[in-house]
Design an enzyme around this catalytic site. Structure first.
Site, PDB file in Angstrom:
ATOM      1  N   ASP A   1      -7.202  -1.631   0.092  1.00  0.00           N
ATOM      2  CA  ASP A   1      -6.491  -3.127   0.200  1.00  0.00           C
ATOM      3  C   ASP A   1      -7.658  -4.280   0.447  1.00  0.00           C
ATOM      4  O   ASP A   1      -8.361  -4.573   1.074  1.00  0.00           O
ATOM      5  CB  ASP A   1      -6.192  -2.158   1.586  1.00  0.00           C
ATOM      6  CG  ASP A   1      -4.932  -2.795   2.547  1.00  0.00           C
ATOM      7  OD1 ASP A   1      -4.433  -4.906   2.041  1.00  0.00           O
ATOM      8  OD2 ASP A   1      -3.646  -3.162   2.351  1.00  0.00           O
TER       9      ASP A   1
ATOM     10  N   ASP B   1     -10.254  -0.408   3.557  1.00  0.00           N
ATOM     11  CA  ASP B   1      -9.185  -0.931   4.450  1.00  0.00           C
ATOM     12  C   ASP B   1      -9.332  -0.875   5.558  1.00  0.00           C
ATOM     13  O   ASP B   1      -9.826  -0.440   6.293  1.00  0.00           O
ATOM     14  CB  ASP B   1      -7.580  -0.055   4.526  1.00  0.00           C
ATOM     15  CG  ASP B   1      -6.283  -0.508   4.718  1.00  0.00           C
ATOM     16  OD1 ASP B   1      -6.541  -1.699   5.353  1.00  0.00           O
ATOM     17  OD2 ASP B   1      -5.174   0.069   4.060  1.00  0.00           O
TER      18      ASP B   1
ATOM     19  N   ASP C   1      -6.861  -6.067   2.190  1.00  0.00           N
ATOM     20  CA  ASP C   1      -7.321  -6.895   4.015  1.00  0.00           C
ATOM     21  C   ASP C   1      -8.225  -6.227   4.283  1.00  0.00           C
ATOM     22  O   ASP C   1      -8.599  -6.783   5.677  1.00  0.00           O
ATOM     23  CB  ASP C   1      -5.562  -6.826   5.022  1.00  0.00           C
ATOM     24  CG  ASP C   1      -5.160  -5.061   4.701  1.00  0.00           C
ATOM     25  OD1 ASP C   1      -6.413  -4.394   5.475  1.00  0.00           O
ATOM     26  OD2 ASP C   1      -3.822  -4.626   4.686  1.00  0.00           O
TER      27      ASP C   1
ATOM     28  N   HIS D   1       0.561  -1.362  -0.173  1.00  0.00           N
ATOM     29  CA  HIS D   1      -0.224   0.190   0.012  1.00  0.00           C
ATOM     30  C   HIS D   1       0.835   0.806   0.086  1.00  0.00           C
ATOM     31  O   HIS D   1       0.174   2.716  -0.065  1.00  0.00           O
ATOM     32  CB  HIS D   1      -0.872   0.403   1.168  1.00  0.00           C
ATOM     33  CG  HIS D   1      -2.752   0.837   0.692  1.00  0.00           C
ATOM     34  ND1 HIS D   1      -3.610   0.544   1.180  1.00  0.00           N
ATOM     35  CD2 HIS D   1      -2.842   1.242  -0.054  1.00  0.00           C
ATOM     36  CE1 HIS D   1      -4.883   1.428   0.865  1.00  0.00           C
ATOM     37  NE2 HIS D   1      -3.799   1.812  -0.124  1.00  0.00           N
TER      38      HIS D   1
ATOM     39  N   HIS E   1      -6.789  -1.282   8.028  1.00  0.00           N
ATOM     40  CA  HIS E   1      -5.721  -0.216   8.876  1.00  0.00           C
ATOM     41  C   HIS E   1      -5.908   1.037   8.044  1.00  0.00           C
ATOM     42  O   HIS E   1      -6.322   1.588   7.230  1.00  0.00           O
ATOM     43  CB  HIS E   1      -4.298  -0.251   8.375  1.00  0.00           C
ATOM     44  CG  HIS E   1      -4.258  -1.729   8.691  1.00  0.00           C
ATOM     45  ND1 HIS E   1      -4.225  -3.036   7.692  1.00  0.00           N
ATOM     46  CD2 HIS E   1      -3.832  -2.567   9.675  1.00  0.00           C
ATOM     47  CE1 HIS E   1      -3.922  -3.966   8.044  1.00  0.00           C
ATOM     48  NE2 HIS E   1      -3.429  -4.010   9.582  1.00  0.00           N
TER      49      HIS E   1
ATOM     50  N   HIS F   1       4.480   0.785   4.383  1.00  0.00           N
ATOM     51  CA  HIS F   1       3.255   1.292   3.671  1.00  0.00           C
ATOM     52  C   HIS F   1       1.915   0.987   4.794  1.00  0.00           C
ATOM     53  O   HIS F   1       0.875   1.005   4.837  1.00  0.00           O
ATOM     54  CB  HIS F   1       3.078  -0.507   3.426  1.00  0.00           C
ATOM     55  CG  HIS F   1       2.633  -1.650   4.764  1.00  0.00           C
ATOM     56  ND1 HIS F   1       2.291  -2.886   3.966  1.00  0.00           N
ATOM     57  CD2 HIS F   1       3.286  -1.664   5.487  1.00  0.00           C
ATOM     58  CE1 HIS F   1       2.680  -3.888   5.801  1.00  0.00           C
ATOM     59  NE2 HIS F   1       3.110  -2.431   6.462  1.00  0.00           N
TER      60      HIS F   1
ATOM     61  N   ASP G   1      -3.369   3.521   7.787  1.00  0.00           N
ATOM     62  CA  ASP G   1      -2.490   3.984   7.171  1.00  0.00           C
ATOM     63  C   ASP G   1      -1.399   5.019   7.634  1.00  0.00           C
ATOM     64  O   ASP G   1      -1.532   6.592   6.570  1.00  0.00           O
ATOM     65  CB  ASP G   1      -2.285   3.809   5.430  1.00  0.00           C
ATOM     66  CG  ASP G   1      -2.091   1.784   5.614  1.00  0.00           C
ATOM     67  OD1 ASP G   1      -2.251   1.344   6.758  1.00  0.00           O
ATOM     68  OD2 ASP G   1      -3.257   1.856   4.789  1.00  0.00           O
TER      69      ASP G   1
ATOM     70  N   GLU H   1      -2.109  -5.020  -2.307  1.00  0.00           N
ATOM     71  CA  GLU H   1      -1.475  -6.241  -0.845  1.00  0.00           C
ATOM     72  C   GLU H   1      -1.831  -7.422  -1.472  1.00  0.00           C
ATOM     73  O   GLU H   1      -1.998  -8.211  -0.458  1.00  0.00           O
ATOM     74  CB  GLU H   1      -2.461  -5.452   0.496  1.00  0.00           C
ATOM     75  CG  GLU H   1      -1.371  -4.109   0.276  1.00  0.00           C
ATOM     76  CD  GLU H   1      -0.373  -4.508   1.440  1.00  0.00           C
ATOM     77  OE1 GLU H   1       0.175  -5.713   1.552  1.00  0.00           O
ATOM     78  OE2 GLU H   1       0.229  -3.538   1.980  1.00  0.00           O
TER      79      GLU H   1
END
Length: 301
Positions: free
Chosen positions: A228, A123, A230, A100, A125, A140, A127, A273
């Site tokens: 992303d 996402d 994830d 990412h 996360h 990332h 980030d 990712e």
């Protein structure tokens, strides 16, 4: 989004983190049939190939705790220039990752094309780490912070301007793993976040309605989707480097993409990712391509 001219740009980057394999993400997504899928919907697709990624230095820098800073900066700069040029030609940029950290280059390439760009950050996360708050030094985990003007000057100043986006024009969807420093920054900057609690409580339809209304009220002149894999529950996307259980479901994700297609808001997108080494029979890349189908208008009937 009818009959778009799509420029497909691969970024085989694995230097923004410390697990190998995500550099093969663009190849896995291509192998899963992304070009054929989008052409079947009716779009014109030009595969621009991959951004060249230099090998990492064997010795780490003693000046910063950020991993592979020079290499990530160089790759981000090259990606930003490529996106700038394809947009000058009237193309829709669709970027394939790669980790990412590539979003640093993506948003740098988009940032001077729009006066008020909105971003949907799909996402697990946030980030939003910087060198000071990051537990790992992995870039990332920093692209959103960099893009709002926070972080190492080499990353922040790519293409000679900062910030690339305004924090009030960002919507994070699916967050469930947020570091303490990121929480503070979210509150300080007033960044809009829909956590998994919000999705469970409100439902994906309401979350997406609110997210899109929020961006419309901000009078954005374009919206970039940074997805992303994830963000989706690892039950459906096992091939990611930082899986977090309890994520968005496969069907909820399709609904979100279908709603974004119907809104006609999305002006660029990236899917990141995908790590084939950690995957099961290219399952995660297949999910990525299926979601692209929904984002670009694929219909069941």
């Amino acid at each position: 989004m009818n009959n778009l001219n799509i420029s497909l740009i691969g970024v085989p980057m694995d230097l923004g983190q410390n697990r190998r394999g995500v550099d093969m993400g663009p190849s896995a997504i291509r192998y899963a049939g992304v070009v054929e899928r989008l052409e079947e919907i009716g779009h014109n697709v030009t595969d621009e190939g991959n951004i060249l990624i230099a090998a990492a230095e064997k010795t780490a820098s003693t000046e910063t705790n950020l991993r592979n800073l020079k290499e990530v900066t160089d790759a981000s700069t090259a990606l930003a220039e490529k996106i700038h040029h394809v947009m000058e030609d009237g193309q829709f940029p669709l970027i394939l990752g790669g980790d990412h950290s590539i979003a640093i280059g993506t948003l740098a390439g988009l940032g001077d094309r729009y006066e008020n760009l909105g971003v949907i950050w799909y996402d697990a996360h946030a980030d939003l780490n910087t060198g000071e708050t990051s537990p790992s030094g992995n870039i990332h985990g920093m692209p959103l912070a960099v893009s709002i003007g926070l972080g190492h000057e080499q990353l922040v100043n790519i293409r000679g301007f900062a910030p690339k986006i305004k924090p009030e024009n960002v919507v994070i969807i699916g967050a469930r793993s947020v570091d303490p420093g990121e929480r503070e920054l979210i509150k300080e900057k007033g960044i809009k976040v829909f956590t998994m609690h919000d999705i469970d409580k409100l439902g994906m339809t309401e979350v997406m309605d609110q997210a899109m209304s929020y961006l419309k009220e901000s009078e954005v002149d374009g919206v970039h989707l940074s997805l992303d894999l994830d963000g989706i529950d690892p039950l459906y996307t096992p091939g990611v480097g930082t899986p977090v259980p309890g994520g968005i479901s496969y069907r909820e994700s399709h609904l979100a993409m279908e709603m974004l297609y119907s809104s006609k808001m999305i002006t660029s997108a990236e899917f990141v990712e995908v790590n084939p080494i950690l995957d099961e029979k290219n399952k995660t890349a297949d999910v990525a391509v299926a979601l692209m189908g929904s984002l670009f208008g694929e219909k069941l009937v």
